[in-house]
Design an enzyme around this catalytic site. Structure first.
Site, PDB file in Angstrom:
ATOM      1  N   ALA A 157      17.894 -10.622   1.180  1.00 28.38           N
ATOM      2  CA  ALA A 157      17.564  -9.431   1.962  1.00 28.38           C
ATOM      3  C   ALA A 157      18.038  -8.172   1.256  1.00 28.38           C
ATOM      4  O   ALA A 157      17.306  -7.172   1.175  1.00 28.38           O
ATOM      5  CB  ALA A 157      18.191  -9.524   3.360  1.00 28.38           C
ATOM      6  N   TYR A 158      19.261  -8.196   0.748  1.00 30.92           N
ATOM      7  CA  TYR A 158      19.814  -7.014   0.088  1.00 30.92           C
ATOM      8  C   TYR A 158      19.024  -6.686  -1.176  1.00 30.92           C
ATOM      9  O   TYR A 158      18.672  -5.519  -1.415  1.00 30.92           O
ATOM     10  CB  TYR A 158      21.283  -7.260  -0.239  1.00 30.92           C
ATOM     11  CG  TYR A 158      22.026  -6.020  -0.654  1.00 30.92           C
ATOM     12  CD1 TYR A 158      22.430  -5.082   0.297  1.00 30.92           C
ATOM     13  CD2 TYR A 158      22.322  -5.778  -1.985  1.00 30.92           C
ATOM     14  CE1 TYR A 158      23.106  -3.936  -0.079  1.00 30.92           C
ATOM     15  CE2 TYR A 158      23.002  -4.640  -2.364  1.00 30.92           C
ATOM     16  CZ  TYR A 158      23.394  -3.718  -1.414  1.00 30.92           C
ATOM     17  OH  TYR A 158      24.067  -2.580  -1.800  1.00 30.92           O
ATOM     18  N   CYS A 159      18.715  -7.710  -1.983  1.00 32.84           N
ATOM     19  CA  CYS A 159      17.960  -7.463  -3.205  1.00 32.84           C
ATOM     20  C   CYS A 159      16.557  -6.936  -2.896  1.00 32.84           C
ATOM     21  O   CYS A 159      16.072  -6.011  -3.554  1.00 32.84           O
ATOM     22  CB  CYS A 159      17.879  -8.737  -4.039  1.00 32.84           C
ATOM     23  SG  CYS A 159      19.442  -9.245  -4.771  1.00 32.84           S
TER      24      CYS A 159
END
Length: 302
Positions: A157-159
């Site tokens: 999700a962060y990437c």
């Protein structure tokens, strides 16, 4: 407050907005910009922390509580900031949250919220403040991450969100250049913030990060990283690197997924039993900023 900046790096007379300014990079950046002469407007979810940071930034600083994913709220804040200061010269879209772990074990709502805050929150920030930036021929800095340059397992999700904001900012730059607005992207590696410390409380995630190749396996001090970002704001740079070695990663970013695809599965194979056994412990957001976002969302649902 630090010593007076050189004229080259001065922001005297400028108004700078920082989102996610209650703690971490946002709070430290607000202090650094104020030290360079800027009048800073802080936006975030934690009133007590925002007020404390504003106090550190001097009598011209002010703060507003708002969720960056709420367009109506952010548009209202943008109007109030413009009315308060008379102009907006710089906007730093910094607000961000994170979650870790295997994608298959992740909570769909938490995964979606990371993308909402990091990507759509940045888009909403830009939409709300662009009229003021156009009027001032100003500068928008989008804070991305090493995660945009080197997408990594356990951080889907962060990437995805940080790659998204990088692409959004690069695309937007061309659209607003003829209106006198400059757009930059800021990159940070693992930096000593509540978010990173919160992630490191997870023993398995910490071990995974420790196995990354140097220099990506280090945690870097906050103050020097933020000073580099403040330098980039003063120069209105296209690319801003909080750690100098990140510049080199731009040159090899196309090869990194191939490297990870070959070697990361070997490490994950060794960690997978521990990841599965502790999956429930990492289904939420990390750090105190993540806790603040979850609390604010629950309060809105009441």
């Amino acid at each position: 407050m630090s010593e007076a900046p050189s004229s080259r790096n001065s922001l005297a007379g400028q108004v700078a907005v920082v989102t996610g300014a209650a703690r971490g990079v946002g709070a430290e950046l607000a202090r650094a910009l104020a030290a360079r002469g800027a009048r800073v407007a802080l936006i975030g979810l934690e009133p007590d922390e925002l007020a404390a940071t504003a106090a550190d930034c001097g009598p011209d600083a002010a703060w507003w509580e708002a969720d960056v994913t709420d367009l109506a709220a952010m548009t209202s804040v943008a109007e109030r900031v413009s009315a308060h200061y008379g102009r907006v010269d710089v906007v730093v879209a910094n607000a961000g949250i994170a979650a870790g772990g295997l994608f298959q074990d992740s909570d769909p709502d938490v995964w979606r919220r990371v993308v909402e805050v990091n990507l759509l929150g940045s888009v909403t920030t830009a939409r709300a403040f662009l009229p003021a930036l156009v009027a001032a021929r100003g500068y928008l800095l989008q804070i991305a991450s090493l995660a945009a340059l080197t997408p990594a397992p356990l951080m889907t999700a962060y990437c995805a969100s940080k790659s998204g904001v990088e692409a959004f900012a690069h695309a937007l730059r061309s659209e607003v250049a003829n209106q006198g607005v400059r757009v930059g992207v800021g990159y940070l590696s693992w930096t000593d913030t509540d978010m990173v410390r919160g992630a490191d409380e997870d023993e398995v995630m910490r071990d995974m990060r420790a196995s990354l190749p140097w220099p990506t396996n280090r945690t870097y001090p906050l103050a020097p990283a933020v000073e580099r970002i403040a330098d980039g704001v003063a120069r209105r740079s296209v690319h801003v690197y909080a750690q100098g070695w990140l510049r080199g990663y731009q040159l090899i970013r196309g090869q990194i997924p191939l490297f990870l695809g070959r070697f990361a599965p070997l490490r994950l194979r060794a960690l997978e039993p521990r990841l599965r056994a502790t999956a429930d412990a990492r289904r939420g957001l990390v750090g105190r900023g993540g806790a603040a976002d979850e609390a604010a969302r629950k309060a809105r649902q009441l």
